[in-house]
Write an enzyme that holds these catalytic residues in place. Structure first.
Site, PDB file in Angstrom:
ATOM      1  N   ASP A 101       0.808  -1.223   0.000  1.00 47.77           N
ATOM      2  CA  ASP A 101       0.000   0.000   0.000  1.00 47.77           C
ATOM      3  C   ASP A 101       0.843   1.275   0.000  1.00 47.77           C
ATOM      4  O   ASP A 101       0.441   2.308   0.540  1.00 47.77           O
ATOM      5  CB  ASP A 101      -0.976   0.021   1.205  1.00 47.77           C
ATOM      6  CG  ASP A 101      -1.862  -1.206   1.220  1.00 47.77           C
ATOM      7  OD1 ASP A 101      -2.177  -1.716   0.130  1.00 47.77           O
ATOM      8  OD2 ASP A 101      -2.220  -1.659   2.317  1.00 47.77           O
ATOM      9  N   LYS A 151       1.913   1.960  -5.177  1.00 47.21           N
ATOM     10  CA  LYS A 151       2.478   1.393  -6.419  1.00 47.21           C
ATOM     11  C   LYS A 151       1.556   1.650  -7.611  1.00 47.21           C
ATOM     12  O   LYS A 151       2.010   2.025  -8.691  1.00 47.21           O
ATOM     13  CB  LYS A 151       2.685  -0.132  -6.266  1.00 47.21           C
ATOM     14  CG  LYS A 151       3.679  -0.508  -5.184  1.00 47.21           C
ATOM     15  CD  LYS A 151       3.716  -1.999  -4.955  1.00 47.21           C
ATOM     16  CE  LYS A 151       2.471  -2.564  -4.348  1.00 47.21           C
ATOM     17  NZ  LYS A 151       2.181  -2.139  -2.971  1.00 47.21           N
ATOM     18  N   HIS A 201      -4.819  -1.830  -5.561  1.00 43.77           N
ATOM     19  CA  HIS A 201      -4.106  -0.637  -6.030  1.00 43.77           C
ATOM     20  C   HIS A 201      -5.116   0.455  -6.371  1.00 43.77           C
ATOM     21  O   HIS A 201      -5.936   0.277  -7.264  1.00 43.77           O
ATOM     22  CB  HIS A 201      -3.242  -0.985  -7.244  1.00 43.77           C
ATOM     23  CG  HIS A 201      -2.177  -2.006  -6.935  1.00 43.77           C
ATOM     24  ND1 HIS A 201      -1.323  -2.514  -7.871  1.00 43.77           N
ATOM     25  CD2 HIS A 201      -1.833  -2.602  -5.759  1.00 43.77           C
ATOM     26  CE1 HIS A 201      -0.497  -3.387  -7.287  1.00 43.77           C
ATOM     27  NE2 HIS A 201      -0.796  -3.459  -6.014  1.00 43.77           N
ATOM     28  N   GLN A 221       2.060  -5.937  -3.231  1.00 38.99           N
ATOM     29  CA  GLN A 221       2.532  -6.078  -1.850  1.00 38.99           C
ATOM     30  C   GLN A 221       3.841  -5.326  -1.619  1.00 38.99           C
ATOM     31  O   GLN A 221       4.224  -4.496  -2.424  1.00 38.99           O
ATOM     32  CB  GLN A 221       2.670  -7.561  -1.480  1.00 38.99           C
ATOM     33  CG  GLN A 221       1.310  -8.207  -1.518  1.00 38.99           C
ATOM     34  CD  GLN A 221       1.286  -9.581  -2.081  1.00 38.99           C
ATOM     35  OE1 GLN A 221       2.292 -10.182  -2.372  1.00 38.99           O
ATOM     36  NE2 GLN A 221       0.095 -10.097  -2.229  1.00 38.99           N
TER      37      GLN A 221
END
Ligand code: GDP
Ligand code: IMO
Ligand code: MG
Length: 439
Positions: A13, A16, A41, A223
């Site tokens: 988080d 990305k 995302h 991740q």
């Protein structure tokens, strides 16, 4: 042209999706290489606000090839829902390709995910409950079902029978849950296979061809490195195989290590973590609630999980872990996100070392017990109160914010080439080209 990988430098988080959405304009292929629907995302651009779990963040440009690679595990229902949502909102998904080698999340994976968490009791990992972990376990145990299986109407019943017989024995005798029905799953997954078939391809060859034609490929990580199976805070990690660190990118898409030359490490200006496990700089005071609600930054960007809606744990920036993950991934560029969220604090802290049993250390101990006992040693820097969300040039940031960024840059030991000051596509200060100047 060598490919670029975008990875998360913390516990996920970091932003990305937001960083990929910004840079996808310079690329022709955007590909996910690991994880599953556990990823979430968030992207805010000219088309609106979106939460993507499986579709790469390049999808909004329309003219990009977006690939879900062999390293991803796919929940077909979730993916079809995501595609319908994108369609309804005017996003063209015709150029999405799904690897025929990717594994599929099956109904027993969700059953096992929740049953395992229950069995772990007080030591529960706090998984996303999406069945992603158990799907990776089956991949490694060589009892997985792949996309190639569900799109093959002739052979799928046989493969399903073989795997379900085994899984039902595990579910009923070990977990004491009701057996799953063969006919129901066959009908459901055959229909999923029919609907996904137009997107299914040998993406390994397609990506390799694009690479050999000299096209710019961007590999979108999911991740964070501290959730990585090998290098993260084990056992409070995710189960992605290939790894969530940059070294997994080639495996998860079908390229060799020499095809990749740049790694963008996305770091949030502070730490967050969803689920359980060690987090040395975690805050529990009033600063925690301020940070969780988005600090003095852009409104509406509070820290709640994109996938599960859970409140994220928050803490000061951990420079020890940042340097560790920067080296682990071979980071060449840093994208520092959510600097705006730190606006309004009198002072801001950065962890530069830990104390463990009266010793000063600057590494992450492998022992879970030690990792849980780390006492952070902080440097305290002056805060700033000016809104930074409209700043586009480094020189226009308050001096205190620049000092904070520079200190992080020293600790991470890689150049900060992008500073994100808001969730919208262009709310960013770009000081250098993450592609190493070759565009
Ligand atoms: P990912 O999983 O790494 O793609 O990150 P997530 O999307 O799960 O979480 C990042 C959150 O921060 C999302 O809600 C983004 O909209 C938000 N975000 C990203 N960059 C910024 C930023 O610079 N400022 C603020 N305020 N929010 C941001
Ligand atoms: P993105 O791509 C944050 C966490 C879960 C849990 C642990 C294991 O959005 O950064 P799992 O369901 O994978 O077996 O859960 O990993 N986790 C994430 N946390 N962001 C993610 O992805 C995550 N993917 C998994 O919360 O602690
Ligand atoms: Mg996320």
């Amino acid at each position: 042209m060598p490919a670029v990988v975008v990875i998360g430098g913390q516990w996920g988080d970091e932003g990305k999706g937001r960083v990929v959405d910004f840079h996808a304009r310079y690329c022709s292929v955007i590909a996910r290489y690991s994880a599953g629907t556990n990823a979430g995302h968030t992207i805010i651009n000219n088309k609106g606000k979106f939460a993507l779990h499986l579709v790469p963040a390049g999808i909004f440009y329309g003219d990009k090839t977006c690939v879900i690679g062999n390293g991803v595990v796919i929940d077909p229902d979730g993916l079809l829902t995501e595609l319908s949502m994108l369609h309804e909102r005017g996003v063209d998904t015709a150029r999405l390709l799904i690897s025929n080698r990717a594994h599929v999340i099956m109904p027993w994976h969700r059953v096992i995910d929740s049953a395992d968490e229950e069995l772990r009791g007080g030591n529960a990992i706090g998984t996303t409950g999406t069945g992603t972990g158990p799907a990776f376990h089956d991949k490694v145990a060589r009892i997985g079902i792949r996309v190639a299986d569900i799109v093959d109407q002739q052979r799928f019943p046989e493969r399903l029978r073989e795997v379900l017989d085994y899984k039902n024995r595990v579910i009923t005798s070990l977990y004491q849950r009701p057996a799953l029905d063969f006919d129901e799953i066959l009908a459901e997954y055959t229909a999923f296979g029919d609907r996904l078939r137009p997107h299914v391809a040998d993406t390994t060859s397609i990506v390799q061809e694009a690479h050999w034609r000299g096209e710019q490929i961007l590999l979108e990580g999911a991740q964070g490195s501290l959730l990585d199976l090998d290098s993260g805070t084990y056992p409070y990690v995710t189960s992605s195989v290939p790894a969530s660190v940059a070294s997994g990118a080639g495996i998860g898409i079908g390229l060799g290590p020499t095809a990749i030359d740049r790694v963008v490490g996305v770091y949030k200006a502070y730490q967050t973590r969803v689920g359980n496990g060690p987090m040395p700089t975690e805050l529990f005071d009033e600063n925690a609630s301020t940070l969780r609600e988005g600090g003095g930054g852009v409104p509406g960007t509070a820290e709640y999980g994109t996938t599960t809606g859970r409140a994220r744990r928050v803490g000061w920036f951990d420079g020890v872990l940042a340097r560790y993950t920067s080296r682990l991934n071979g980071v060449t560029s840093v994208a520092l996100t959510r600097l705006d969220s730190l606006t309004g604090f009198d002072s801001v802290k950065i962890c530069v070392a830990y104390e463990l049993d009266e010793e000063r250390i600057t590494t992450l101990p492998a022992s879970l017990d030690d990792a849980q006992r780390l006492v952070p040693i902080y440097e305290e820097l002056p805060g700033w109160s000016q809104d930074v969300s409209d700043v586009r040039n480094l020189g226009d940031l308050p001096a205190e914010a620049r000092q904070y960024v520079r200190r992080i840059e020293q600790l991470v030991d890689a150049p900060i080439d992008m500073i994100s000051v808001g969730p919208q596509r262009d709310q960013a200060i770009v000081t250098r080209d993450i592609f190493g100047g070759r565009l």
